[in-house]
Write a protein that holds these residues in place. Structure first.
Motif, PDB file in Angstrom:
ATOM      1  N   ALA A  36       0.859  -1.193   0.000  1.00 57.12           N
ATOM      2  CA  ALA A  36       0.000   0.000   0.000  1.00 57.12           C
ATOM      3  C   ALA A  36       0.892   1.240   0.000  1.00 57.12           C
ATOM      4  O   ALA A  36       1.988   1.232   0.543  1.00 57.12           O
ATOM      5  CB  ALA A  36      -0.881  -0.006   1.244  1.00 57.12           C
ATOM      6  N   CYS A  37       0.400   2.267  -0.609  1.00 60.13           N
ATOM      7  CA  CYS A  37       1.161   3.524  -0.652  1.00 60.13           C
ATOM      8  C   CYS A  37       1.244   4.108   0.757  1.00 60.13           C
ATOM      9  O   CYS A  37       0.256   4.133   1.488  1.00 60.13           O
ATOM     10  CB  CYS A  37       0.459   4.503  -1.593  1.00 60.13           C
ATOM     11  N   SER A  38       2.433   4.580   1.120  1.00 62.85           N
ATOM     12  CA  SER A  38       2.595   5.067   2.496  1.00 62.85           C
ATOM     13  C   SER A  38       1.916   6.422   2.693  1.00 62.85           C
ATOM     14  O   SER A  38       1.666   6.837   3.814  1.00 62.85           O
ATOM     15  CB  SER A  38       4.083   5.172   2.836  1.00 62.85           C
ATOM     16  N   ARG A  39       1.604   7.109   1.597  1.00 63.03           N
ATOM     17  CA  ARG A  39       0.960   8.420   1.752  1.00 63.03           C
ATOM     18  C   ARG A  39      -0.563   8.320   1.704  1.00 63.03           C
ATOM     19  O   ARG A  39      -1.245   8.815   2.578  1.00 63.03           O
ATOM     20  CB  ARG A  39       1.418   9.372   0.652  1.00 63.03           C
ATOM     21  N   CYS A  40      -1.098   7.669   0.632  1.00 67.23           N
ATOM     22  CA  CYS A  40      -2.556   7.678   0.491  1.00 67.23           C
ATOM     23  C   CYS A  40      -3.201   6.353   0.905  1.00 67.23           C
ATOM     24  O   CYS A  40      -4.421   6.275   1.028  1.00 67.23           O
ATOM     25  CB  CYS A  40      -2.958   8.036  -0.945  1.00 67.23           C
ATOM     26  N   GLY A  41      -2.392   5.321   1.118  1.00 67.98           N
ATOM     27  CA  GLY A  41      -2.950   4.058   1.587  1.00 67.98           C
ATOM     28  C   GLY A  41      -3.538   3.180   0.493  1.00 67.98           C
ATOM     29  O   GLY A  41      -3.942   2.050   0.759  1.00 67.98           O
ATOM     30  N   ARG A  69       4.633   1.429  -7.761  1.00 68.64           N
ATOM     31  CA  ARG A  69       4.496   2.883  -7.788  1.00 68.64           C
ATOM     32  C   ARG A  69       3.042   3.255  -7.521  1.00 68.64           C
ATOM     33  O   ARG A  69       2.136   2.531  -7.926  1.00 68.64           O
ATOM     34  CB  ARG A  69       4.927   3.393  -9.160  1.00 68.64           C
ATOM     35  N   CYS A  70       2.850   4.367  -6.823  1.00 67.90           N
ATOM     36  CA  CYS A  70       1.497   4.887  -6.627  1.00 67.90           C
ATOM     37  C   CYS A  70       1.235   5.901  -7.735  1.00 67.90           C
ATOM     38  O   CYS A  70       1.954   6.881  -7.858  1.00 67.90           O
ATOM     39  CB  CYS A  70       1.361   5.572  -5.271  1.00 67.90           C
ATOM     40  N   PRO A  71       0.214   5.652  -8.564  1.00 66.08           N
ATOM     41  CA  PRO A  71      -0.017   6.567  -9.703  1.00 66.08           C
ATOM     42  C   PRO A  71      -0.377   7.972  -9.239  1.00 66.08           C
ATOM     43  O   PRO A  71      -0.070   8.938  -9.921  1.00 66.08           O
ATOM     44  CB  PRO A  71      -1.171   5.918 -10.463  1.00 66.08           C
ATOM     45  N   GLU A  72      -1.016   8.078  -8.068  1.00 67.30           N
ATOM     46  CA  GLU A  72      -1.431   9.390  -7.563  1.00 67.30           C
ATOM     47  C   GLU A  72      -0.261  10.176  -6.983  1.00 67.30           C
ATOM     48  O   GLU A  72       0.010  11.301  -7.355  1.00 67.30           O
ATOM     49  CB  GLU A  72      -2.505   9.227  -6.461  1.00 67.30           C
ATOM     50  N   CYS A  73       0.426   9.526  -6.033  1.00 70.01           N
ATOM     51  CA  CYS A  73       1.455  10.236  -5.254  1.00 70.01           C
ATOM     52  C   CYS A  73       2.840  10.144  -5.883  1.00 70.01           C
ATOM     53  O   CYS A  73       3.765  10.798  -5.423  1.00 70.01           O
ATOM     54  CB  CYS A  73       1.532   9.692  -3.838  1.00 70.01           C
ATOM     55  N   LYS A  74       2.979   9.309  -6.880  1.00 71.50           N
ATOM     56  CA  LYS A  74       4.271   9.079  -7.532  1.00 71.50           C
ATOM     57  C   LYS A  74       5.299   8.461  -6.565  1.00 71.50           C
ATOM     58  O   LYS A  74       6.490   8.516  -6.785  1.00 71.50           O
ATOM     59  CB  LYS A  74       4.853  10.384  -8.133  1.00 71.50           C
TER      60      LYS A  74
HETATM   61 ZN   LIG Z   1      -0.395   7.179  -2.948  1.00 75.27          ZN
END
Ligand SMILES: [Zn+2]
Length: 430
Positions: A36-41, A69-74
């Protein structure tokens, strides 16, 4: 060849094989887990997979590492490399900690040589340097974080139920040669690095060291020679406020200052020490006895000449009186002297002023009776051990960050806390 060495060489490839198997097993277990992305989850997306290799203690390891990679937060992650002991970089986390340990004790080139001799790992000094930066930074942040935590009056210190009646704090400082340039010199090809320009005035920075110990734990190992069971070292590249902030934090961390504890501060004449000690409400300030005598020697040499027996006797007389708590008598006697030369007059006035200013910190009979000690020998030897032995060898020049990081690691070793780096994640540093 010795049997031991023979076995080591024989089993080394097997150890590497076993380690590679473990890495493969971890890689397999991570294969179907999407982090999971550490910023947006949100679940991250598989980006690519590349073969990565790194050096471990037994040789080179390889693995195909998937990058998400998180497409939102990069944001990017490579879960396999987050695994303890793997960590991104060209050296395994476990080997990195061993290399850092060598570098904490010896200069980088020597540490690289020791790595080969002790661990059988071929590594260049620059890689050792890099490891220290990546591990020293979190160590320095940890100690800074601890000081900030304790600086907040709402935060809780360790229990002071067993706080000692007295704790001795001694402080000292010395200069480090700093690098003239902000940028590190870059090596191009095999050419040797150009020599550094000579250090100019003002390119030094003070390292301050403090030692904390309990007078009750001081033992006499031989007549006149004392040793302590425990001591805690605190050191920093910074100003007076910084070292006292760190000392205060360490005292709270240890639970050594309770409502009835007397904080005994031993120092030389340096003003930055005495300007700060008011932070301790119940305190006893002591001017280091040996510094007090050193000033008397300055007068004795002018009065009777270098290495004269009379000078010796004169200083010993002062020493005996000071020990007996007769600082005011000593001052009165000095004031009655009639110096014959302007130079001597000036020196004598200096001594009188020094003793008068610190008279309240020179009640040595009382300090001896209370068992506080009268000298800052503990801090001077500690300071040499922390700073001189590693940072002040011939031609050494430091960058602010480089010195700060190595200092943080060296303190962990000297305070017998080397287990801490195992719990600190390495960071990437520019
Ligand atoms: Zn993210």
């Amino acid at each position: 060849m010795s049997l031991e060495r023979e076995v080591e060489l024989e089993y080394r490839p097997r150890l590497l094989g076993a380690l590679q198997d473990k890495v493969n097993a971890v890689a397999d277990s991570l294969r179907d887990q999407t982090p999971a992305c550490s910023r947006c989850g949100q679940p991250m997306k598989r980006h690519d997979t590349e073969t990565v290799s790194w050096i471990a203690r037994f040789g080179r390891l390889h693995a195909s590492v998937t990058r998400y990679r998180c497409p939102e937060c990069k944001d990017e992650r490579r879960p396999l490399l987050d695994y303890p002991g793997v960590e991104p970089g060209r050296i395994s986390g476990s080997l990195a900690r061993l290399l850092a340990l060598l570098a904490v004790v010896a200069p980088y080139t020597l540490a690289a040589q020791l790595a080969w001799l002790l661990l059988g790992v071929k590594i260049n000094p620059m890689s050792v340097w890099k490891v220290v930066q990546r591990l020293g930074e979190p160590a320095a942040r940890y100690s800074e974080g601890m000081s900030q935590y304790h600086a907040d009056s709402r935060s809780e210190g360790a229990s002071t139920r067993e706080a000692p009646p007295a704790v001795v704090v001694s402080v000292d400082g010395s200069m480090l040669g700093m690098q003239v340039r902000q940028q590190r010199r870059r090596r191009t090809g095999a050419e040797p690095l150009p020599p550094l320009p000579p250090v100019e005035e003002g390119q030094f920075q003070e390292v301050k060291t403090g030692v904390l110990l309990l007078p009750g734990e001081r033992v006499e190992i031989s007549p006149g020679r004392h040793s302590v069971v425990r001591r805690f070292l605190v050191s920093c590249l910074g100003n007076a406020a910084d070292i006292f902030r760190h000392l205060y934090a360490q005292l709270r961390e240890l639970g050594w200052v309770g409502p009835h504890t007397v904080v005994v501060i031993v120092g030389d004449g340096a003003e930055w020490i005495w300007n700060r000690v008011s932070m301790f409400v119940r305190r006893c300030e002591i001017l280091d006895f040996w510094h007090a005598l050193e000033h008397a020697w300055g007068v004795a040499r002018l009065l009777y000449g270098e290495q004269s027996r009379q000078a010796d006797r004169w200083v010993h007389g002062i020493a005996a009186d000071l020990r007996a708590g007769k600082v005011l008598e000593v001052i009165a006697r000095l004031q009655r002297m009639r110096p014959r030369t302007p130079e001597l007059r000036e020196k004598l006035q200096g001594l009188i002023a020094y003793y008068s200013e610190h008279a309240g910190r020179m009640r040595y009979d009382e300090y001896l009776r209370l068992g506080y000690g009268i000298g800052s020998g503990a801090v001077e030897s500690a300071h040499k051990q922390v700073v001189h032995a590693r940072f002040r060898q011939a031609g050494m020049r430091w960058s602010e960050a480089g010195a700060r990081r190595l200092l943080a690691l060296r303190l962990l070793l000297l305070n017998d806390n080397w287990a801490l780096p195992d719990r600190l994640p390495m960071v990437s540093v520019a």
